[in-house]
Design a protein around this motif. Structure first.
Motif, short mmCIF file in Angstrom:
data_model
loop_
_atom_site.label_atom_id
_atom_site.label_comp_id
_atom_site.label_asym_id
_atom_site.label_seq_id
_atom_site.Cartn_x
_atom_site.Cartn_y
_atom_site.Cartn_z
N THR A 150 -3.85 3.86 -0.16
CA THR A 150 -4.35 3.03 -1.24
C THR A 150 -3.68 1.66 -1.15
O THR A 150 -2.45 1.55 -1.26
N GLN B 208 -7.73 -2.58 -5.96
CA GLN B 208 -7.35 -1.49 -5.08
C GLN B 208 -8.49 -1.13 -4.12
O GLN B 208 -9.65 -1.33 -4.44
N TRP C 70 -9.58 6.67 3.50
CA TRP C 70 -9.24 8.01 3.96
C TRP C 70 -8.86 7.97 5.43
O TRP C 70 -9.38 7.15 6.19
N TYR D 151 0.84 -1.20 0.00
CA TYR D 151 0.00 0.00 0.00
C TYR D 151 0.87 1.25 0.00
O TYR D 151 2.05 1.22 0.36
N THR E 201 -9.06 2.37 -1.51
CA THR E 201 -8.53 3.59 -0.90
C THR E 201 -9.30 3.89 0.37
O THR E 201 -10.53 3.89 0.38
N ARG F 86 -4.72 9.76 2.85
CA ARG F 86 -5.36 8.52 2.41
C ARG F 86 -4.33 7.43 2.21
O ARG F 86 -3.15 7.70 2.07
#
Length: 139
Positions: A114, A122, A126, A104, A124, A112
C-alpha cells in the motif's frame, strides 16, 4: 528477527542484486511480517508479528523531493517497469517520489503493498499472482 539477514536483504534491494521475490522469501525467513519504506526520512523499518523492529537506511543521494500531488497512474507505470522490465530499485524510488509517494507498507503475508501520498491518497498493489480476498457477503 534475524537482524543480519534483514540488513543483507535491504542492501541487496538497494544495489539490485536480489529480486523482489527473493527479498520477500529472505525477509519471511528472517521473521519479518511487514515493512515500511519512508521516503521522507530515507529509512526502511521491518516489523515482526510480535512488534520487534529493525531500521535500515536508504543511503541514496540526489533523490527528488516527494511531489505534493499523488499520481497513481505514474506510480502504476513505475511498478510495471519494475515487475516486467527489471527496473532497478533506485530508479523505482526516484519515479515513485516524483509520483508523490511519501512511503509504503509491504505486507509480506498479505501479499500486497500500500503506497501513500502526502495528502493521504493511497494505492494498493497486489504481488504478482496474488488476488484480493472477496469480502464476506452482508446480510
Amino acid at each position: 528477527m534475524n537482524t543480519e539477514s534483514i540488513s543483507t536483504a535491504s542492501r541487496a534491494t538497494l544495489d539490485g542484486t536480489m529480486s523482489f521475490p527473493e527479498v520477500v522469501g529472505h525477509l519471511l525467513s528472517a521473521g519479518v511480517e511487514y515493512y515500511h519504506v519512508d521516503y521522507v526520512t530515507l529509512r526502511k523499518t521491518f516489523f515482526s508479528g510480535s512488534g520487534d523492529a529493525v531500521v535500515t537506511p536508504i543511503p541514496y543521494e540526489g533523490l527528488p523531493p516527494v511531489a505534493s500531488e499523488f499520481n497513481a497512474s505514474a506510480l502504476r507505470k513505475d511498478i510495471v517497469d519494475s515487475q516486467c522490465h527489471g527496473q532497478k530499485y533506485r530508479d523505482f524510488t526516484c519515479r515513485a517520489m516524483e509520483a508523490g509517494v511519501q512511503g509504503y507498507f509491504t505486507f509480506l503475508r498479505g501479499k500486497r503493498v500500500t503506497y501513500f501520498g502526502r495528502q493521504g491518497d493511497q494505492h494498493t498493489e497486489w504481488f504478482p499472482g496474488a488476488e484480493p480476498k472477496e469480502a464476506p457477503a452482508r446480510e
